[in-house]
Design a protein around this motif. Structure first.
Motif, PDB file in Angstrom:
ATOM      1  N   LYS A 162     -10.212  -3.408  29.506  1.00  0.00           N
ATOM      2  CA  LYS A 162     -10.877  -3.508  28.348  1.00  0.00           C
ATOM      3  C   LYS A 162     -10.032  -3.650  27.105  1.00  0.00           C
ATOM      4  O   LYS A 162      -8.716  -3.255  27.209  1.00  0.00           O
ATOM      5  N   ALA A 163     -10.321  -4.700  26.305  1.00  0.00           N
ATOM      6  CA  ALA A 163      -9.607  -4.698  25.090  1.00  0.00           C
ATOM      7  C   ALA A 163     -10.455  -5.157  23.811  1.00  0.00           C
ATOM      8  O   ALA A 163     -11.725  -5.366  23.920  1.00  0.00           O
ATOM      9  N   ARG A 164      -9.988  -5.025  22.694  1.00  0.00           N
ATOM     10  CA  ARG A 164     -10.698  -5.562  21.432  1.00  0.00           C
ATOM     11  C   ARG A 164     -10.848  -6.908  21.277  1.00  0.00           C
ATOM     12  O   ARG A 164      -9.857  -7.814  21.765  1.00  0.00           O
ATOM     13  N   SER A 165     -12.005  -7.377  21.289  1.00  0.00           N
ATOM     14  CA  SER A 165     -12.710  -8.938  21.404  1.00  0.00           C
ATOM     15  C   SER A 165     -11.645  -9.610  20.483  1.00  0.00           C
ATOM     16  O   SER A 165     -11.481  -9.398  19.341  1.00  0.00           O
ATOM     17  N   GLN A 166     -11.253 -10.813  21.057  1.00  0.00           N
ATOM     18  CA  GLN A 166     -10.493 -12.027  20.540  1.00  0.00           C
ATOM     19  C   GLN A 166      -9.380 -11.495  19.437  1.00  0.00           C
ATOM     20  O   GLN A 166      -8.933 -12.128  18.673  1.00  0.00           O
ATOM     21  N   GLU A 167      -8.709 -10.587  20.254  1.00  0.00           N
ATOM     22  CA  GLU A 167      -7.379  -9.986  19.632  1.00  0.00           C
ATOM     23  C   GLU A 167      -6.148 -10.560  20.352  1.00  0.00           C
ATOM     24  O   GLU A 167      -4.875 -10.668  19.743  1.00  0.00           O
ATOM     25  N   LEU A 168      -6.203 -10.411  21.712  1.00  0.00           N
ATOM     26  CA  LEU A 168      -5.250 -10.517  22.482  1.00  0.00           C
ATOM     27  C   LEU A 168      -5.110 -11.928  23.328  1.00  0.00           C
ATOM     28  O   LEU A 168      -4.765 -12.196  24.484  1.00  0.00           O
ATOM     29  N   GLY A 169      -5.905 -12.797  23.047  1.00  0.00           N
ATOM     30  CA  GLY A 169      -6.028 -14.116  23.740  1.00  0.00           C
ATOM     31  C   GLY A 169      -6.333 -14.174  25.110  1.00  0.00           C
ATOM     32  O   GLY A 169      -7.404 -13.368  25.096  1.00  0.00           O
ATOM     33  N   ASP A 170      -5.667 -14.794  25.928  1.00  0.00           N
ATOM     34  CA  ASP A 170      -6.234 -14.553  27.442  1.00  0.00           C
ATOM     35  C   ASP A 170      -5.346 -13.690  27.920  1.00  0.00           C
ATOM     36  O   ASP A 170      -5.640 -13.555  29.346  1.00  0.00           O
ATOM     37  N   LEU A 171      -4.584 -12.850  27.334  1.00  0.00           N
ATOM     38  CA  LEU A 171      -3.901 -11.512  28.123  1.00  0.00           C
ATOM     39  C   LEU A 171      -4.687 -10.753  28.847  1.00  0.00           C
ATOM     40  O   LEU A 171      -4.200 -10.479  29.960  1.00  0.00           O
ATOM     41  N   PRO A 172      -5.964 -10.258  28.255  1.00  0.00           N
ATOM     42  CA  PRO A 172      -6.792  -9.503  29.189  1.00  0.00           C
ATOM     43  C   PRO A 172      -7.235  -9.983  30.320  1.00  0.00           C
ATOM     44  O   PRO A 172      -7.208  -9.351  31.402  1.00  0.00           O
ATOM     45  N   GLY A 173      -7.400 -11.152  30.343  1.00  0.00           N
ATOM     46  CA  GLY A 173      -8.256 -11.906  31.461  1.00  0.00           C
ATOM     47  C   GLY A 173      -7.154 -12.030  32.413  1.00  0.00           C
ATOM     48  O   GLY A 173      -7.489 -11.787  33.693  1.00  0.00           O
ATOM     49  N   ILE A 213     -15.551 -31.233  20.032  1.00  0.00           N
ATOM     50  CA  ILE A 213     -15.060 -30.409  18.914  1.00  0.00           C
ATOM     51  C   ILE A 213     -14.764 -28.964  19.347  1.00  0.00           C
ATOM     52  O   ILE A 213     -13.782 -28.362  18.882  1.00  0.00           O
ATOM     53  N   LEU A 214     -15.809 -28.289  19.922  1.00  0.00           N
ATOM     54  CA  LEU A 214     -15.588 -26.979  20.326  1.00  0.00           C
ATOM     55  C   LEU A 214     -14.506 -26.496  21.202  1.00  0.00           C
ATOM     56  O   LEU A 214     -13.844 -25.514  21.011  1.00  0.00           O
ATOM     57  N   ASP A 215     -14.229 -27.416  22.246  1.00  0.00           N
ATOM     58  CA  ASP A 215     -13.195 -27.403  23.062  1.00  0.00           C
ATOM     59  C   ASP A 215     -12.006 -27.632  22.473  1.00  0.00           C
ATOM     60  O   ASP A 215     -11.115 -26.611  22.841  1.00  0.00           O
ATOM     61  N   GLU A 216     -11.751 -28.552  21.793  1.00  0.00           N
ATOM     62  CA  GLU A 216     -10.399 -28.448  20.962  1.00  0.00           C
ATOM     63  C   GLU A 216     -10.314 -27.286  19.976  1.00  0.00           C
ATOM     64  O   GLU A 216      -8.915 -26.934  19.976  1.00  0.00           O
ATOM     65  N   VAL A 217     -11.170 -26.864  19.365  1.00  0.00           N
ATOM     66  CA  VAL A 217     -11.000 -25.799  18.602  1.00  0.00           C
ATOM     67  C   VAL A 217     -10.730 -24.362  19.387  1.00  0.00           C
ATOM     68  O   VAL A 217      -9.951 -23.768  19.081  1.00  0.00           O
ATOM     69  N   GLY A 218     -11.290 -24.545  20.537  1.00  0.00           N
ATOM     70  CA  GLY A 218     -11.067 -23.255  21.542  1.00  0.00           C
ATOM     71  C   GLY A 218      -9.469 -23.281  21.814  1.00  0.00           C
ATOM     72  O   GLY A 218      -8.849 -22.388  21.995  1.00  0.00           O
ATOM     73  N   LEU A 219      -9.234 -24.345  22.382  1.00  0.00           N
ATOM     74  CA  LEU A 219      -7.654 -24.672  22.748  1.00  0.00           C
ATOM     75  C   LEU A 219      -7.090 -24.308  21.623  1.00  0.00           C
ATOM     76  O   LEU A 219      -5.774 -23.914  21.833  1.00  0.00           O
ATOM     77  N   ALA A 220      -7.197 -24.970  20.458  1.00  0.00           N
ATOM     78  CA  ALA A 220      -6.225 -24.436  19.149  1.00  0.00           C
ATOM     79  C   ALA A 220      -6.130 -23.166  18.934  1.00  0.00           C
ATOM     80  O   ALA A 220      -4.918 -22.636  18.872  1.00  0.00           O
ATOM     81  N   ARG A 221      -7.294 -22.255  18.826  1.00  0.00           N
ATOM     82  CA  ARG A 221      -7.437 -20.856  18.669  1.00  0.00           C
ATOM     83  C   ARG A 221      -6.462 -20.188  19.688  1.00  0.00           C
ATOM     84  O   ARG A 221      -5.738 -18.989  19.331  1.00  0.00           O
ATOM     85  N   ALA A 222      -6.452 -20.597  21.001  1.00  0.00           N
ATOM     86  CA  ALA A 222      -5.805 -19.990  22.234  1.00  0.00           C
ATOM     87  C   ALA A 222      -4.244 -20.110  21.782  1.00  0.00           C
ATOM     88  O   ALA A 222      -3.333 -19.192  22.064  1.00  0.00           O
ATOM     89  N   LYS A 223      -3.938 -21.498  21.517  1.00  0.00           N
ATOM     90  CA  LYS A 223      -2.494 -21.593  21.109  1.00  0.00           C
ATOM     91  C   LYS A 223      -1.981 -20.853  19.955  1.00  0.00           C
ATOM     92  O   LYS A 223      -0.766 -20.318  20.063  1.00  0.00           O
TER      93      LYS A 223
END
Length: 334
Positions: free
Chosen positions: A277-288, A77-87
């Protein structure tokens, strides 16, 4: 007929945190809440599922047979939610109107053009603004939403609102006027009588250097202080003095390399780290992704190149997990 409560994502996160930390207290610390709140979430989850998931009497907390079965479903469940959030984040970023990038001076020419080119490729409808300057000003700009991504020296521990991707760790080094330090003699004895050219304490680097000198009980004169590496190196040359800087600072002042010498510190060393650095959870996987690109560029354009003229720089600068080439980073995203 038995009536079940609602299954919440928070309850699933709490359950996995308890399993991974082995205790309610450990889960509370990870999720920044109280053990009683964690206990209530687990009780509600067990009531919702109609079965006991944890044996709370054991140390560490143990899973019941039902808990073992539920664990894999909860993780899915957590993995799928994480994937959905990323998309969803990628969908949101695809219509991003503007992105602002602030860069440390020492890496501006090395990183900024390629980072902007990568952002342009990834977000063709976006406009970009980039500038270079001081790390403390970049940190304030990120906090105040005047910048979206920064590359800067680490000043304080990252706060909750900030995600940090470490790029490198580098030692402080000594630069001296050409010929000031002669081989066969104690270098500290040779430089201590010469003028020390300092970075201004308005700069994070200047403050870090001054703190280290105080710890060592070294008190050279305070006649010369400057805000830029170029001014520091020019004054080292002109006054037959010495200065403390970093390998990146030295590489940034390449026009002075024929007029100053560089060497490790003649006393106990210290270091600085540089991060994206970037603000947390605002730019998806872009900072990484940009951090991966930065590490590859620093390795191939700074360290490998500098190692040909200052060989010990290659081992002195530690690029964080830089085990991937620039070409492979780009190929992975095409």
């Amino acid at each position: 007929m038995q009536t079940f409560g609602k299954l919440t994502l928070r309850a699933v996160e709490v359950f996995i945190a308890v399993v991974e930390t082995g205790s309610l207290a450990g889960a509370a610390a990870r999720l920044k809440t109280s053990p009683s709140t964690i206990s209530q979430q687990i009780s509600n989850l067990e009531a919702t599922l109609g079965t006991r998931l944890l044996d709370r009497a054991s140390r560490p907390v143990a899973l019941t047979p039902a808990g073992v079965l539920w664990q894999s479903h909860a993780q899915n469940i957590l993995d799928e939610v994480g994937l959905a959030r990323a998309k969803l984040m990628e969908l949101q970023l695809s219509s991003l109107p503007r992105l602002r990038l602030a860069m440390i001076d020492d890496l501006d020419a090395t990183l900024t053009p390629d980072l902007v080119a990568e952002l342009t490729r990834r977000y063709p409808g976006c406009s970009f603004e980039a500038w270079s300057g001081r790390s403390d000003e970049h940190q304030a700009a990120l906090r105040d939403r005047q910048a979206d991504i920064i590359v800067a020296a680490d000043i304080d521990d990252p706060e909750d609102w900030c995600e940090r991707h470490m790029l490198l760790r580098e030692p402080y080094i000594m630069v001296t006027a050409k010929g000031l330090v002669q081989p066969g003699r104690d270098p500290l004895e040779q430089v201590i009588a010469a003028p020390l050219v300092r970075y201004s304490e308005r700069l994070p680097m200047g403050r870090q250097i001054e703190q280290h000198l105080r710890r060592l009980r070294l008190a050279p004169d305070h006649r010369f202080k400057f805000d830029s590496s170029h001014s520091v190196f020019a004054m080292v040359k002109n006054c037959k003095g010495w200065a403390l800087t970093t390998p990146l600072g030295y590489l940034h002042g390449k026009q002075f390399h024929g007029e100053i010498d560089v060497s490790p510190l003649p006393f106990a060393g210290f270091f600085r780290t540089v991060s994206l650095k970037a603000r947390s959870q605002e730019l998806g996987d872009l900072p990484g992704h940009l951090a991966e690109l930065c590490r590859a560029m620093i390795t191939e354009r700074c360290i490998d190149k500098a190692g040909k003229t200052v060989p010990w720089f290659k081992s002195a600068i530690d690029v964080h997990q830089a085990d991937i080439s620039l070409s492979s980073v780009r190929a992975a995203k095409e």
